[in-house]
Structures are given as structure tokens and as C-alpha cells.
Design a protein around this motif. Structure first.
Motif, PDB file in Angstrom:
ATOM      1  N   PRO A  19       0.800  -1.232   0.000  1.00  0.00           N
ATOM      2  CA  PRO A  19       0.000   0.000   0.000  1.00  0.00           C
ATOM      3  C   PRO A  19       0.830   1.279   0.000  1.00  0.00           C
ATOM      4  O   PRO A  19       0.443   2.275  -0.615  1.00  0.00           O
ATOM      5  N   ALA A  20       1.977   1.253   0.680  1.00  0.00           N
ATOM      6  CA  ALA A  20       2.820   2.449   0.726  1.00  0.00           C
ATOM      7  C   ALA A  20       3.309   2.852  -0.664  1.00  0.00           C
ATOM      8  O   ALA A  20       3.497   4.047  -0.945  1.00  0.00           O
ATOM      9  N   PHE A  21       3.544   1.876  -1.526  1.00  0.00           N
ATOM     10  CA  PHE A  21       3.995   2.143  -2.895  1.00  0.00           C
ATOM     11  C   PHE A  21       2.976   3.025  -3.609  1.00  0.00           C
ATOM     12  O   PHE A  21       3.316   4.055  -4.208  1.00  0.00           O
ATOM     13  N   GLY A  22       1.717   2.624  -3.541  1.00  0.00           N
ATOM     14  CA  GLY A  22       0.669   3.406  -4.186  1.00  0.00           C
ATOM     15  C   GLY A  22       0.512   4.782  -3.565  1.00  0.00           C
ATOM     16  O   GLY A  22       0.314   5.782  -4.269  1.00  0.00           O
ATOM     17  N   ALA A  23       0.607   4.865  -2.233  1.00  0.00           N
ATOM     18  CA  ALA A  23       0.468   6.155  -1.557  1.00  0.00           C
ATOM     19  C   ALA A  23       1.577   7.110  -1.979  1.00  0.00           C
ATOM     20  O   ALA A  23       1.353   8.320  -2.126  1.00  0.00           O
TER      21      ALA A  23
ATOM     22  N   GLY B 103       0.342   9.938  -4.327  1.00  0.00           N
ATOM     23  CA  GLY B 103       0.461  11.115  -3.478  1.00  0.00           C
ATOM     24  C   GLY B 103       1.407  12.147  -4.056  1.00  0.00           C
ATOM     25  O   GLY B 103       1.132  13.356  -4.037  1.00  0.00           O
ATOM     26  N   SER B 104       2.531  11.688  -4.609  1.00  0.00           N
ATOM     27  CA  SER B 104       3.513  12.610  -5.172  1.00  0.00           C
ATOM     28  C   SER B 104       2.995  13.299  -6.428  1.00  0.00           C
ATOM     29  O   SER B 104       3.486  14.373  -6.802  1.00  0.00           O
ATOM     30  N   GLN B 105       2.004  12.696  -7.085  1.00  0.00           N
ATOM     31  CA  GLN B 105       1.434  13.280  -8.301  1.00  0.00           C
ATOM     32  C   GLN B 105       0.193  14.128  -8.023  1.00  0.00           C
ATOM     33  O   GLN B 105      -0.428  14.647  -8.947  1.00  0.00           O
ATOM     34  N   GLY B 106      -0.174  14.245  -6.743  1.00  0.00           N
ATOM     35  CA  GLY B 106      -1.372  14.997  -6.387  1.00  0.00           C
ATOM     36  C   GLY B 106      -2.655  14.316  -6.818  1.00  0.00           C
ATOM     37  O   GLY B 106      -3.693  14.968  -6.998  1.00  0.00           O
ATOM     38  N   LYS B 107      -2.598  12.989  -6.963  1.00  0.00           N
ATOM     39  CA  LYS B 107      -3.755  12.235  -7.443  1.00  0.00           C
ATOM     40  C   LYS B 107      -4.397  11.369  -6.364  1.00  0.00           C
ATOM     41  O   LYS B 107      -5.297  10.577  -6.666  1.00  0.00           O
ATOM     42  N   LEU B 108      -3.945  11.504  -5.126  1.00  0.00           N
ATOM     43  CA  LEU B 108      -4.542  10.728  -4.039  1.00  0.00           C
ATOM     44  C   LEU B 108      -5.748  11.495  -3.494  1.00  0.00           C
ATOM     45  O   LEU B 108      -5.599  12.471  -2.767  1.00  0.00           O
ATOM     46  N   TYR B 109      -6.932  11.031  -3.860  1.00  0.00           N
ATOM     47  CA  TYR B 109      -8.169  11.728  -3.515  1.00  0.00           C
ATOM     48  C   TYR B 109      -8.922  11.071  -2.361  1.00  0.00           C
ATOM     49  O   TYR B 109      -9.826  11.678  -1.795  1.00  0.00           O
TER      50      TYR B 109
ATOM     51  N   GLY C 243       9.909  11.056  13.419  1.00  0.00           N
ATOM     52  CA  GLY C 243      10.169  12.205  12.554  1.00  0.00           C
ATOM     53  C   GLY C 243      10.210  11.843  11.083  1.00  0.00           C
ATOM     54  O   GLY C 243      10.886  10.887  10.685  1.00  0.00           O
ATOM     55  N   LEU C 244       9.513  12.621  10.273  1.00  0.00           N
ATOM     56  CA  LEU C 244       9.473  12.373   8.832  1.00  0.00           C
ATOM     57  C   LEU C 244      10.868  12.428   8.212  1.00  0.00           C
ATOM     58  O   LEU C 244      11.227  11.589   7.381  1.00  0.00           O
ATOM     59  N   ALA C 245      11.638  13.415   8.612  1.00  0.00           N
ATOM     60  CA  ALA C 245      12.973  13.592   8.015  1.00  0.00           C
ATOM     61  C   ALA C 245      13.885  12.409   8.352  1.00  0.00           C
ATOM     62  O   ALA C 245      14.618  11.908   7.484  1.00  0.00           O
ATOM     63  N   TYR C 246      13.819  11.958   9.616  1.00  0.00           N
ATOM     64  CA  TYR C 246      14.674  10.831  10.001  1.00  0.00           C
ATOM     65  C   TYR C 246      14.256   9.558   9.268  1.00  0.00           C
ATOM     66  O   TYR C 246      15.112   8.795   8.799  1.00  0.00           O
ATOM     67  N   ILE C 247      12.962   9.337   9.158  1.00  0.00           N
ATOM     68  CA  ILE C 247      12.474   8.155   8.439  1.00  0.00           C
ATOM     69  C   ILE C 247      12.997   8.166   7.006  1.00  0.00           C
ATOM     70  O   ILE C 247      13.425   7.137   6.470  1.00  0.00           O
TER      71      ILE C 247
ATOM     72  N   TYR D  48       2.956   6.946   6.661  1.00  0.00           N
ATOM     73  CA  TYR D  48       4.120   7.823   6.486  1.00  0.00           C
ATOM     74  C   TYR D  48       4.021   8.570   5.155  1.00  0.00           C
ATOM     75  O   TYR D  48       4.214   9.798   5.090  1.00  0.00           O
ATOM     76  N   TYR D  49       3.711   7.850   4.074  1.00  0.00           N
ATOM     77  CA  TYR D  49       3.638   8.504   2.765  1.00  0.00           C
ATOM     78  C   TYR D  49       2.402   9.387   2.639  1.00  0.00           C
ATOM     79  O   TYR D  49       2.428  10.411   1.942  1.00  0.00           O
ATOM     80  N   VAL D  50       1.324   9.003   3.312  1.00  0.00           N
ATOM     81  CA  VAL D  50       0.141   9.869   3.328  1.00  0.00           C
ATOM     82  C   VAL D  50       0.497  11.215   3.957  1.00  0.00           C
ATOM     83  O   VAL D  50       0.121  12.284   3.451  1.00  0.00           O
ATOM     84  N   LYS D  51       1.268  11.173   5.066  1.00  0.00           N
ATOM     85  CA  LYS D  51       1.694  12.404   5.729  1.00  0.00           C
ATOM     86  C   LYS D  51       2.749  13.143   4.902  1.00  0.00           C
ATOM     87  O   LYS D  51       2.704  14.377   4.775  1.00  0.00           O
ATOM     88  N   LYS D  52       3.680  12.411   4.341  1.00  0.00           N
ATOM     89  CA  LYS D  52       4.764  13.029   3.574  1.00  0.00           C
ATOM     90  C   LYS D  52       4.220  13.873   2.427  1.00  0.00           C
ATOM     91  O   LYS D  52       4.735  14.964   2.138  1.00  0.00           O
ATOM     92  N   HIS D  53       3.174  13.381   1.780  1.00  0.00           N
ATOM     93  CA  HIS D  53       2.635  14.086   0.611  1.00  0.00           C
ATOM     94  C   HIS D  53       1.467  14.997   0.967  1.00  0.00           C
ATOM     95  O   HIS D  53       0.718  15.431   0.092  1.00  0.00           O
ATOM     96  N   ASN D  54       1.334  15.287   2.263  1.00  0.00           N
ATOM     97  CA  ASN D  54       0.370  16.289   2.746  1.00  0.00           C
ATOM     98  C   ASN D  54      -1.064  16.004   2.286  1.00  0.00           C
ATOM     99  O   ASN D  54      -1.792  16.915   1.870  1.00  0.00           O
TER     100      ASN D  54
END
Length: 311
Positions: free
Chosen positions: A195-199, A203-209, A283-287, A239-245
Motif C-alpha cells: 500500500p505504501a507504494f501506491g500512496a 500522493g507525489s502526483q497529487g492524485k490521491l483523492y 520524525g518524517l525527516a529521520y524516516i 508515512y507517505y500519506v503524511k509526507k505528501h500532505n
């Protein structure tokens, strides 16, 4: 966090009365709801539904299409032009209702667009039919987010839009700014996706709705409580959901059949709160520094850090 949960899980417990269900949602501290269209709205015109939602200090996230009866051999991709046209109209009607009640997202899961036998459907024809239908829906409601929810199978042996790859291809073909994807965690496990792969990609493309969070063992749409079967995968996903706001609603798509619906929802809230705290504490940065090492041992050490992290 913006949180919502399944209405159907509560209806049987609360006398099949949406007023009672929304009242319970308010007590639980949920802020948002998703309505199945048309099953949840049949007794409520849009102004009545809007008033009921506001009375309980809730907001409508959006509506999710539910196709029944005539659509069991296909919805937007049905080979019968009359049935596919009816499916298209249902999507447009759902968009109108969503807008009037104040929602932002129309989620379309095509559970019956698929096949069970070899030589049963014309793949290219169905692909083009779906692409054209989604494009028409997007152009009909440019002010709303049109979100494709995929699932690899169930109720059909093979769903037509079954994976992050095919969904990405379809988004590319549709080529509309307001069309994206809803990721259902259990559906991704069923497809043997991480699931993280898809997120990360969507998410990075702004397509996670949309995010439907649950858990399972990968062979079925189990709908287990969050973090109960794959907690570390869930952590990575969040983590990726948070990373991509991601600023949308996280929807608890869990199925409390034996469990009491309200108690199960409370536990989902506790779990997602705890998992988010783990991510924030480490922490996001450390992860990200651990990910960048591409080192399995370091990644495993990170799991221990999640377990031992505290404010």
C-alpha cells in the motif's frame, strides 16, 4: 486528522436510522461522513440531508457510487448501451447530489465491470468505454474530485480496473485534472501490492483523492481493524500519506460483524492516533534518511524505533 467510518456498519445497530447513526458519529468525535449513492439518500432530498449533517456537527466528504440490480454484468462498461447510459446518469446524479449537500469527492468503484471467463468481453472496447465515461463525468463536474477506487476481484473473478498500474494508465488516458484515485488498503493487499507504494506514487502526483483504511490477510476483503494484521505496512502507508500532505478524509472501511460498531470505531481511532504519533515521534525527516540508505537491517531497526518511541 479528518476521519469518517462506514455508515452501513452502524445502521443495523441503530435501528436503520441515519439520524441515530449521525448522532453516534458525533459522540465518537468523527468529523466527516461518506454517503453511498443512491442507497443512503433515498429518503432524503439534498437540503434535508445537508440539514441533518449540520445538526450533528458533521461535514460531507463525498458520495460513493453503489451499483445494484441491472448492473451485475457491468456498469459504465456494460455491453448494453442502455445499461451503461444508466450507470453514467447515476454518476452524474451522484455528483449533483454531492455538490448540493456540500461534498467534494465522488468515489466510483466499478465492482461489476470485469469478467469471469476467457473470451467473455472485448477488453479494448470496455477500456475505451470506461475512459470515455470517466472523461464525461469529469467534464460534467469539473468542480468536484472524481476518484477511481480499484479492487482486483470480488464480486467478479477479475475486476477490469484492478490495480495501481491499470488505474494509473486509466488516469493518463482520461487526462483530466479532477480525476484521481481512492486507495483501499485491503484491496491493495488482495492484489499483493504494498500500500505504501501506491500512496507514494499517487500522493507525489497529487492524485490521491481518498484513503480507505482497514487491514486483512490478502486473500479476501477482510475489513479488519486498522493495524491488526499488518501494522508495519500500515505505518509505512501512513508515512507517505503524511509526507505528501494528504488533506482528505481517512475513511475506516472496516467490517464489524461480531464486534460492536461503535467500540470497533473507537479502537480504530485509538490505533490511527497511536500510529500517527509513532511517525511524528521518530520524525518524517529521520524516516526518510533510513529509506535513502536502502538497507534492510537499518529498516528493521527503524521498526524497533517505532515501537520504543515516545514524546
Amino acid at each position: 486528522m479528518k476521519l469518517a467510518t462506514r455508515i452501513n456498519s452502524f445502521l443495523s445497530v441503530y435501528d436503520n436510522d441515519l439520524k441515530n447513526v449521525f448522532g453516534e458519529f458525533k459522540k465518537l468525535g468523527l468529523g466527516y461522513i461518506d454517503l453511498n449513492y443512491p442507497e443512503h439518500i433515498e429518503k432524503f432530498k439534498a437540503p434535508e440531508m445537508k440539514a441533518l449533517i449540520q445538526e450533528n456537527d458533521l461535514k460531507l466528504n463525498g458520495v460513493a457510487l453503489r451499483f445494484r440490480s441491472e448492473f451485475i454484468n457491468g456498469e459504465l462498461g456494460n455491453s448494453d448501451p442502455k445499461i451503461s447510459a444508466n450507470a453514467l446518469k447515476l454518476c452524474k446524479d451522484a455528483a449533483d447530489y454531492c455538490r448540493e449537500v456540500g461534498g467534494k469527492v465522488v468515489t466510483i468503484w466499478l465492482g461489476f465491470d470485469g469478467f469471469d471467463y476467457s473470451f467473455q468481453i472485448n477488453y479494448k472496447k470496455v477500456w475505451e468505454q470506461l475512459r470515455n465515461a470517466f472523461t464525461e463525468i469529469a467534464d460534467y463536474a469539473p468542480d468536484l474530485k472524481i476518484s477511481i477506487e480499484y479492487k482486483p476481484f470480488q464480486p467478479r473473478a477479475y475486476a477490469f480496473i484492478d490495480s495501481m498500474g491499470l488505474t494509473g494508465m486509466m488516469l493518463n488516458d482520461i487526462n483530466r485534472d479532477n480525476v484521481g484515485v481512492t486507495l483501499d488498503y485491503c484491496h491493495m493487499l488482495m492484489k499483493h501490492e504494498n500500500p505504501a507504494f501506491g500512496a507514494d506514487i499517487f500522493g507525489s502526483q497529487g492524485k490521491l483523492y481518498g484513503v480507505h483504511l482497514n487491514d486483512g490477510y490478502g486473500l479476501n476483503d477482510d475489513g479488519l481493524m486498522i493495524g491488526s494484521a499488518t501494522p508495519f505496512k500500515t505505518l509505512e502507508f501512513l508515512y507517505y500519506v503524511k509526507k505528501h500532505n494528504y488533506d482528505g478524509v481517512i475513511y475506516f472501511d472496516t467490517f464489524p460483524i461480531i464486534e460492536h460498531a461503535a467500540k470497533e470505531c473507537e479502537q480504530n481511532i485509538r490505533m490511527i492516533t497511536a500510529l500517527n504519533a509513532m511517525i511524528d515521534n521518530v520524525g518524517l525527516a529521520y524516516i526518510q534518511t533510513i529509506i535513502d540508505k536502502n538497507d534492510a537491517v537499518e529498516a528493521n531497526k527503524l521498526m524497533l524505533q517505532f515501537l520504543t518511541s515516545s514524546n
